[in-house]
Design a protein around this motif. Structure first.
Motif, PDB file in Angstrom:
ATOM      1  N   GLY A 386     126.834 -40.785  71.887  1.00 29.76           N
ATOM      2  CA  GLY A 386     127.253 -42.171  71.981  1.00 29.76           C
ATOM      3  C   GLY A 386     126.119 -43.125  71.671  1.00 29.76           C
ATOM      4  N   ASN A 387     124.930 -42.592  71.387  1.00 29.28           N
ATOM      5  CA  ASN A 387     123.745 -43.399  71.115  1.00 29.28           C
ATOM      6  C   ASN A 387     123.905 -44.132  69.786  1.00 29.28           C
ATOM      7  N   ASN A 388     123.759 -45.454  69.812  1.00 27.24           N
ATOM      8  CA  ASN A 388     123.953 -46.272  68.616  1.00 27.24           C
ATOM      9  C   ASN A 388     122.740 -46.321  67.699  1.00 27.24           C
ATOM     10  N   PHE A 389     121.667 -45.614  68.046  1.00 27.99           N
ATOM     11  CA  PHE A 389     120.433 -45.661  67.260  1.00 27.99           C
ATOM     12  C   PHE A 389     119.965 -47.098  67.079  1.00 27.99           C
ATOM     13  N   ASN A 390     119.927 -47.831  68.176  1.00 29.29           N
ATOM     14  CA  ASN A 390     119.385 -49.185  68.150  1.00 29.29           C
ATOM     15  C   ASN A 390     118.430 -49.361  69.324  1.00 29.29           C
ATOM     16  N   PRO A 391     117.633 -50.425  69.346  1.00 30.69           N
ATOM     17  CA  PRO A 391     116.642 -50.581  70.413  1.00 30.69           C
ATOM     18  C   PRO A 391     117.251 -50.619  71.807  1.00 30.69           C
ATOM     19  N   ARG A 392     118.461 -51.144  71.926  1.00 28.99           N
ATOM     20  CA  ARG A 392     119.100 -51.168  73.241  1.00 28.99           C
ATOM     21  C   ARG A 392     119.351 -49.751  73.748  1.00 28.99           C
ATOM     22  N   ALA A 393     119.920 -48.909  72.898  1.00 31.15           N
ATOM     23  CA  ALA A 393     120.149 -47.516  73.288  1.00 31.15           C
ATOM     24  C   ALA A 393     118.836 -46.801  73.564  1.00 31.15           C
ATOM     25  N   TRP A 394     117.807 -47.172  72.807  1.00 29.39           N
ATOM     26  CA  TRP A 394     116.515 -46.488  72.906  1.00 29.39           C
ATOM     27  C   TRP A 394     115.785 -46.811  74.208  1.00 29.39           C
ATOM     28  N   ALA A 395     116.078 -47.957  74.832  1.00 32.62           N
ATOM     29  CA  ALA A 395     115.246 -48.390  75.956  1.00 32.62           C
ATOM     30  C   ALA A 395     116.012 -48.853  77.183  1.00 32.62           C
ATOM     31  N   LEU A 396     117.268 -49.290  77.037  1.00 34.93           N
ATOM     32  CA  LEU A 396     117.944 -49.956  78.147  1.00 34.93           C
ATOM     33  C   LEU A 396     119.126 -49.175  78.716  1.00 34.93           C
ATOM     34  N   ASP A 397     119.959 -48.599  77.871  1.00 37.77           N
ATOM     35  CA  ASP A 397     121.185 -47.947  78.333  1.00 37.77           C
ATOM     36  C   ASP A 397     120.928 -46.502  78.742  1.00 37.77           C
ATOM     37  N   LEU A 398     121.777 -45.989  79.634  1.00 40.34           N
ATOM     38  CA  LEU A 398     121.781 -44.564  79.953  1.00 40.34           C
ATOM     39  C   LEU A 398     122.633 -43.869  78.898  1.00 40.34           C
ATOM     40  N   GLU A 399     122.026 -42.964  78.122  1.00 37.83           N
ATOM     41  CA  GLU A 399     122.679 -42.344  76.969  1.00 37.83           C
ATOM     42  C   GLU A 399     122.689 -40.825  77.114  1.00 37.83           C
ATOM     43  N   ASN A 400     123.615 -40.199  76.410  1.00 36.55           N
ATOM     44  CA  ASN A 400     123.619 -38.734  76.361  1.00 36.55           C
ATOM     45  C   ASN A 400     124.063 -38.262  74.982  1.00 36.55           C
ATOM     46  N   GLY A 401     124.046 -36.963  74.782  1.00 39.29           N
ATOM     47  CA  GLY A 401     124.469 -36.383  73.520  1.00 39.29           C
ATOM     48  C   GLY A 401     124.463 -34.873  73.606  1.00 39.29           C
ATOM     49  N   LEU A 402     125.058 -34.241  72.619  1.00 40.81           N
ATOM     50  CA  LEU A 402     125.092 -32.787  72.524  1.00 40.81           C
ATOM     51  C   LEU A 402     124.418 -32.370  71.226  1.00 40.81           C
ATOM     52  N   LEU A 403     123.416 -31.510  71.340  1.00 42.93           N
ATOM     53  CA  LEU A 403     122.704 -30.971  70.186  1.00 42.93           C
ATOM     54  C   LEU A 403     123.300 -29.612  69.845  1.00 42.93           C
ATOM     55  N   LEU A 404     123.775 -29.462  68.614  1.00 46.31           N
ATOM     56  CA  LEU A 404     124.381 -28.219  68.149  1.00 46.31           C
ATOM     57  C   LEU A 404     123.443 -27.553  67.157  1.00 46.31           C
ATOM     58  N   ARG A 405     122.999 -26.354  67.513  1.00 45.68           N
ATOM     59  CA  ARG A 405     122.137 -25.569  66.607  1.00 45.68           C
ATOM     60  C   ARG A 405     122.960 -24.417  66.052  1.00 45.68           C
ATOM     61  N   ASP A 406     123.019 -24.327  64.741  1.00 41.46           N
ATOM     62  CA  ASP A 406     123.936 -23.407  64.062  1.00 41.46           C
ATOM     63  C   ASP A 406     123.206 -22.672  62.947  1.00 41.46           C
TER      64      ASP A 406
END
Length: 465
Positions: A386-406
């Protein structure tokens, strides 16, 4: 202990994700769940996402835990609430929980009349149908402007339905309009347990986290000390995942969480995966406002000869866009600010665009909007987030994600099919001049941009919005 030293878990991330190795090799050191490729499904559009969500809720027997920025007081939001309460009636012992941002739930829509927000809907349902669905408000900052709960993921029994979408009419394609995102359904009990466990350990029961479906609702000012403690806890929080060798033929999935500017495992992992790219990167962002470290890494990749595709929404596909025939409001400045950022980036890299090494894709489909985010690196690594790749996501919001290695590239065809589907309504920019020149923006926009630039407030807006 040095209080400024990053926690051990963050130092391990830095050590495991060392420079000079491919993205696949970078990810090999991280904890991960081994998931069969057939248990990873890519859903094609918002209608399929809505259908899958409602079907999973109807089939649930053990638990339903929904985490999103908001669940809106509209037809789609009520449809989801109806499904949750019906599921609870079928299985009275089943755990049914919803986690949304505290601030977002207690205000009306931007530009609309003041109201009690979505929390009024939650209380109405609880009064009518009882206490079967617990809805929690999570305040990660004292004010919404300075950060929100931006964690995503719906855990239903042993499945995870992951998207950057929240829950309302446009995200769920009701009434003829949609907001495009990415949608993945993963069947794995361990991953579902990990994501549910995070919500239970760090959110449910925390003094700062309150039920929104019950009265009385505390004032944010009464929670300030608790919010401060929650922030400290979240800076060190992580998902539980095993440190095991993933068998050949399986996909390794690592859940990641990140909060704050410093020692942020999600940010550090994204940057290091980008640094390790060898051939190709595809980056999705709805708002072109890249953090400085991301811009720097992309510049390095271009100098190394890596091919980069970046897909963003046209300004008319931005959820803050105001058509020219409607009265202008200041929030409508944002799409023009993002387009100005994109035009500047494209002008700086016009040589890479001319030779096809940098491909900037602009998405637009009628009056629908674009909210896609994530990362594809080479053919072996993907990030859904859900990370928007913007400064807000980078420093202010609580973010998560799933890394898929294939490493066996068993998901590559699915990722490529998704990429082709997204490009159906996108055009490649051949030159930065294909974007509107700011001199041709509407008068109100030109005036605001000029005033902001004069006092450098445009930079502050880029960091906060």
């Amino acid at each position: 202990m040095n209080p400024r030293r990053p926690p051990l878990s963050h130092r391990l991330v830095r050590r495991l994700l060392s420079r000079g190795r491919s993205s696949l090799m970078q990810a090999e050191g991280l904890p991960a769940f081994a998931v069969a490729p057939d248990d990873v499904q890519v859903l094609g559009d918002p209608a399929a996402f809505r259908q899958a969500l409602l079907a999973l809720i109807a089939q649930a027997t053990q638990r339903i835990i929904l985490v999103a920025l908001y669940l809106q007081d509209d037809d789609a939001g009520r449809e989801v609430l109806d499904a949750l309460y019906a599921a609870r009636r079928r299985h009275p012992a089943m755990e049914v929980e919803v986690y949304v941002d505290w601030h977002r739930a207690r205000r009306g829509l931007i530009g609309k009349l003041a109201s009690e927000g979505n929390a009024a809907l939650y209380r109405d349902y609880a009064q009518r149908f009882g206490d079967g669905v617990a809805i929690y408000g999570v305040p990660v900052q004292n004010r919404e402007l300075f950060g929100v709960l931006h964690v995503k993921g719906f855990i239903i029994d042993d499945k995870v339905l992951y998207s950057g979408a929240s829950l309302n009419d446009v995200y769920l394609a009701r009434h003829g309009r949609y907001r495009l995102d990415r949608y993945h359904l993963i069947r794995h009990a361990g991953l579902a347990d990990s994501m549910a466990g995070f919500a239970h350990r760090h959110l449910r029961g925390n003094e700062a986290v309150s039920r929104l479906d019950q009265r009385p609702l505390l004032a944010t000012r009464d929670l300030q000390n608790a919010i401060r403690q929650l922030r400290r806890q979240l800076q060190d929080a992580r998902y539980d995942a095993p440190h095991e060798t993933v068998p050949t033929g399986q996909v390794a999935i690592t859940p990641l969480i990140g909060f704050g500017r410093n020692a942020n495992p999600l940010n550090e992992t994204l940057l290091t995966l980008l640094r390790g790219a060898r051939r190709r990167v595809v980056l999705f962002t709805p708002y072109f406002n890249l953090p400085r470290p991301v811009r720097a890494v992309l510049g390095q990749l271009l100098r190394r000869g890596c091919v980069i595709d970046i897909m963003v929404g046209d300004k008319a596909a931005n959820d803050f866009y105001i058509p020219p025939h409607e009265p202008f409001r200041k929030i409508g400045l944002l799409p023009y600010l993002y387009e100005s950022n994109l035009r500047r980036f494209a002008r700086n890299h016009r040589a890479h665009i001319a030779r096809g090494q940098l491909n900037l894709w602009l998405w637009r489909d009628g009056d629908n909007s674009y909210h896609v985010k994530g990362l594809l690196v080479d053919d072996e690594v993907a990030v859904i987030t859900g990370n928007n790749f913007n400064p807000r996501a980078w420093a202010l919001d609580l973010e998560n994600g799933l890394l898929l290695r294939d490493p066996a590239c068993q998901l590559t065809a699915r990722h490529e099919a998704e990429w082709q589907m997204l490009r159906r309504h996108a055009r490649r920019l051949d030159d930065y001049r294909a974007l509107d020149n700011p001199r041709h923006y509407p008068g109100e926009v030109r005036t605001l941009l000029r005033r902001l630039s004069r006092v450098r407030l445009d930079r502050l807006l880029n960091r906060l919005l």
